[in-house]
Structure formats: C-alpha cells, structure tokens
Design an enzyme around this catalytic site. Structure first.
Site, PDB file in Angstrom:
ATOM      1  N   ARG A  86       0.829  -1.205   0.000  1.00  0.00           N
ATOM      2  CA  ARG A  86       0.000   0.000   0.000  1.00  0.00           C
ATOM      3  C   ARG A  86       0.865   1.256   0.000  1.00  0.00           C
ATOM      4  NH1 ARG A  86      -3.324  -3.658  -1.617  1.00  0.00           N
ATOM      5  NH2 ARG A  86      -4.323  -4.897   0.007  1.00  0.00           N
ATOM      6  N   HIS A 191     -12.967 -13.005   0.409  1.00  0.00           N
ATOM      7  CA  HIS A 191     -13.513 -11.718  -0.007  1.00  0.00           C
ATOM      8  C   HIS A 191     -14.860 -11.912  -0.700  1.00  0.00           C
ATOM      9  CE1 HIS A 191      -9.205 -10.641   0.371  1.00  0.00           C
ATOM     10  NE2 HIS A 191      -9.666  -9.459   0.697  1.00  0.00           N
ATOM     11  N   ASP A 263     -10.257  -9.768  10.141  1.00  0.00           N
ATOM     12  CA  ASP A 263     -10.137  -9.441   8.733  1.00  0.00           C
ATOM     13  C   ASP A 263     -11.322  -8.527   8.392  1.00  0.00           C
ATOM     14  OD1 ASP A 263      -9.089  -9.453   6.184  1.00  0.00           O
ATOM     15  OD2 ASP A 263      -9.052 -11.619   5.986  1.00  0.00           O
TER      16      ASP A 263
END
Length: 506
Positions: A86, A191, A263
């Site tokens: 990131r 996800h 998460d």
C-alpha cells in the site's frame, strides 16, 4: 437530578469504547472531517489502504494530521511487502514478499527485510501492519494466499513467521500474524464467499497452527482472524465470530495476550452471511478486539451504525460491557506500545548482510530468490515483453504494476511491453508486436490458468529463444525456454529478473 449526569457519563464511556474497537478505512489522501470529529469522540484507530497513498511524503502528512490532536491514535495499514503493498502502491514494493523469503530460507535475511519495511512504515507514521501472512499454502490452487505465504512446509513458515515478527517490531511497528487459524488450505477467496477447511485437529495442529504458535512465542503484538469455517474447531461459526477459536484456542491454549483484529468485516464471507453490524457484535463477543472495516471506503454513517450496534448489544444484554471495555483497552494499549517502541527503536540503519555498499536489502533478497532454469542469453538490445495477465485478487489489488518490462527498459532502452488477457491474447499478435526483437514472457501462477499454459507452449514453440519469467507460485514446469522464477511480483523481483535478462546480474 443527580442520576442524569451519571447516565450521561456511562453512556459516553460506552459509546467511546464502541468507537475505540472500530478500525475504519476512508477515502482520499487527506483526513476527512468526519474522521477527525470521531477521534474526538473516542475513535482510537484507523486503517489505510492504497487509495489513501500518493507518496511517502503525502502519507506522512496524512498520519501527522490524524494524530495532531490524538498522539495515541493507532494507524494500521494493509502492508505485507511483495505483491501486497500500500505504501508503494503506485510503483511496486521495494522488498520481496514471503514466498521469495521462504524460498531463500535465511531467517536472518527475513528479519532484515521485515525490519527495513518496518522502518519505512514508521517513517510514514504507521503503527500496525497487517502482516505477516503466516498461512501455510498447502493448496496450490488457493486464489488469495499464494505468494503471500512463506511456503508449504509448516516448519519453514513457522521459523520465518518468528523472524518477520521480530524484524518488523524491532522498528517499533506492531506485526499482525494472519489469518488465524490458517487460510492456506482453501480454494475459495473469503472476499467473495465463506471458505471451509475440512481437516482434523491433528492436521490443523501440526500444519496450520504451528506458525501461529511461533509468532506468539516471538512476541507478536496482534493476530488477525480468518473468515473461514473449520468444523474441527467450530462447526457452527467462522473463526472471526467463534469464541471457541478466538478465546478458547488463541487466548487460552496458545496463550496470546495481544490484540485480536478481524479481517475486513465488509468481506462477503461475513457481510453476506451475518451482516456487518451483527457480525461486529458477534466478533467482539467471541474475543476480537479491533474490527477492521477498511475495504469500502466507508463513510461516517457506516461507522456510526457499527458503533450503535455495539452499544445496543451491550444495553440489550447480548454483549457484556466488560468484554467491550476490555477490547477497547487492548486497542489503546497497543497504541501505547507503539509509541514506546518507536522511541526505543530510533531511526536505526538497515542491516544488510551480504550486500554491497548501496544495495538495498530488499533488492539483495530479490536477487537471492531467483531460480533460473536453462541458459538466459543476455540481451544486446531492446526486447519485447509480453505480460500474460489475469485478474488480481482483491488483497493484491489492481493498482500496483508488476512485470519485468519497466525495469528491463531501464537497462535496455527501447524495450516495450504489451499486456494480454485471456480474451485479448493471440500468438500471432504477440509475435507481430515483438518483430525481430528478443521475446520475454512474464506471467503469474501459470498452473492456475490453462490459457496461460497454452499461450506459453505456443510462444516457446514459435520462439525457442524466448525467456519465460514466472512471477507467481513456481508450480508449473518450465516450458523448454530459459525460465526465471522470481517467487513474487514485487518491483524488486522484476528488477532482479531484468538484471539477469540484460546480463547485469550481481
């Protein structure tokens, strides 16, 4: 008249604790007004992603603004190095990822690489990295872990997990071992849906839990839960929502006393099955301390909805107030540790064992991770790089460039790159674009994409002199050409491969 102020005080404490356990993300590269307001009301942590980063300087200004009035703010980032970066989202990571480090299998080097990453994070004002992934990648078809894992050998993963934790935390940045109790044996990306791992307790203990035990023994400050069903541990609830797993296993059996962070609660494994608000309540009740809600970006209304759900759960008897208060205290305690550890660490200097003067430790590691099969004929002029691309998983993202083309163009000016997907690929088109130039083909995880395997076969048959660069899991066999396995797609991995192709290897 005396009862009203008492109720107001209690309510204020409860709402502050409810905000304190949230770890929200936000959009933009500047601190939103709503985040600054909620910091005043008890929000104790924020999460940053690639969408929040333009440069290291900008990131430093952002974190400084966030903690201008709140020096105890805990700033987290989803930064693993390697494919998942990131802080270097626009150019690719300057350190290789776990698979490369596990391939080298030098724990001192892993410690040094993690320390270097920690210093870069600390310089940007980051306190907590959601790293390392200590999942044992026992399923090569895993769509979300892959090169984020140190490897398939539990003992290897365990020793590098400990080394990584020690290195990262030596810079005053808290590590977060993930994804507990292990996400490596899945063929489903959490996800998108809820994975299930159907193995017995003996396998879980000897394989998946071994690296977490090592991380705990190394003093890891945080552990991130996985949105997975493991029937041997809890047949009813995913790990993130399971008291048996977060409290019974992680706290009581493994003896972990740090921060348990979930998460992302916006991931479909939770959001589409339990809902974010109910899932947040269940997670805190199960033993989680910090609720990651970063994938959005989320607005103020989402954060307030989660806060209010926690408050209502306490008032309704669904969530003990003491459990919420304990979770909030753990968030604040970790922020306090980072302040003290950062001061103790100081700026420091990278330990770069075996590196020539001026060689960054990340590049040294990337070079050592290369495995070359066949003979690479060094280029004498520009080449054509064909990138066989598949959609990246959400954890890696699509913002970060990868490949060898840009780095090879620096060494061999005039080198051009073309990117091909399953829908756009054609052997004739690639060969026409290459013309008389030498052909380099870069791909990730060829073993998981049949079209890539077919494309490589066709290209190597047409151009036996082609060089193939595998930048994912090195599972598919080399296909007759010179073959370079980088064991990851970080920028430095591409640079190391480019050096070999250009005859500049160190």
């Amino acid at each position: 008249m005396t009862a009203a102020p008492a109720r107001a005080t209690a309510s204020g404490t409860l709402e502050r604790d409810a905000l304190a356990v949230l770890q929200p993300g936000f959009g933009g590269t500047e601190a939103p007004d709503w985040v600054l307001r909620r910091l005043d009301e008890g929000l104790a942590s924020v999460a940053l992603f690639g969408r929040n980063v333009e440069s290291a300087e900008q990131l430093g200004r952002l974190t400084a603004r966030l903690r201008a009035d709140h020096p105890g703010l805990l700033v987290a980032v989803d930064e693993e190095g390697g494919d998942v970066t990131r802080i270097e989202v626009g150019q690719g990571s300057s350190v290789p990822g776990n698979y490369a480090l596990g391939t080298i299998d030098d724990t001192a080097l892993t410690r040094d690489v993690a320390a270097e990453l920690g210093r870069a994070l600390a310089a940007c004002g980051i306190d907590l990295a959601w790293a390392p992934s200590v999942d044992v990648n026992s399923n090569p078809d895993n769509p979300v872990i892959g090169v984020r894992s140190f490897g398939i050998d539990p003992a290897l993963v365990a020793r590098h997990a400990a080394a990584y934790v020690e290195g990262l935390q030596s810079a005053g940045v808290a590590a977060s071992a993930k994804h507990f109790p292990g996400h490596g044996d899945t063929a489903v990306d959490s996800h998108h849906s809820l994975p299930r791992i159907d193995v017995g307790l003996d396998t879980l203990g000897a394989r998946d839990l071994l690296p977490f035990r090592a991380a705990v023994a190394a003093g890891v400050k945080a552990v991130m839960s996985a949105h997975i069903i493991s029937p041997a541990l809890d047949p009813d609830r995913p790990a993130t929502l399971s008291r048996r797993i977060l409290t019974g296993l992680l706290r009581e059996e493994l003896g972990f006393d740090g921060l348990v962070v979930t998460d992302g609660m916006d991931m479909q494994a939770i959001a589409s099955t339990y809902g974010m608000e109910h899932g947040t309540v269940l997670a805190i009740a199960a033993g989680a301390d910090a609720i990651c809600t970063g994938g959005g970006p989320f607005d103020e209304g989402t954060v307030l909805g989660l806060r209010d759900a926690l408050v209502a759960a306490v008032r309704g008897g669904e969530l003990p107030e003491e459990r919420l208060a304990d979770a909030a205290a753990r968030v604040r305690a970790l922020a306090g540790w980072t302040l003290r550890a950062r001061e103790a660490a100081g700026p420091g200097a990278a330990v770069q064992e075996g590196a020539a003067p001026g060689d960054p430790v990340g590049l040294v590691a990337a070079r050592r991770a290369l495995r070359v099969t066949g003979t690479v004929v060094p280029l004498t002029g520009p080449a054509y790089v064909a990138v066989l691309g598949a959609e990246a998983n959400i954890a890696v993202g699509t913002q970060t460039p990868w490949g060898v083309g840009p780095e090879l163009a620096k060494l061999c000016p005039g080198t051009e790159t073309g990117t091909y997907t399953e829908d756009s690929y054609g052997t004739a088109e690639v060969l026409a674009a290459a013309g008389e130039r030498p052909l380099v083909v870069a791909a990730r995880d060829v073993h998981r994409h049949a079209w890539m395997a077919r494309a490589l076969d066709a290209l190597v048959a047409a151009r036996p002199s082609a060089t193939v660069v595998e930048m994912g899991l090195d599972v598919a066999p080399p296909r007759g050409a010179a073959h370079i396995a980088t064991h990851g797609a970080a920028r430095v991995c591409g640079q190391a491969a480019a050096e070999v192709i250009a005859g500049r290897a160190h």
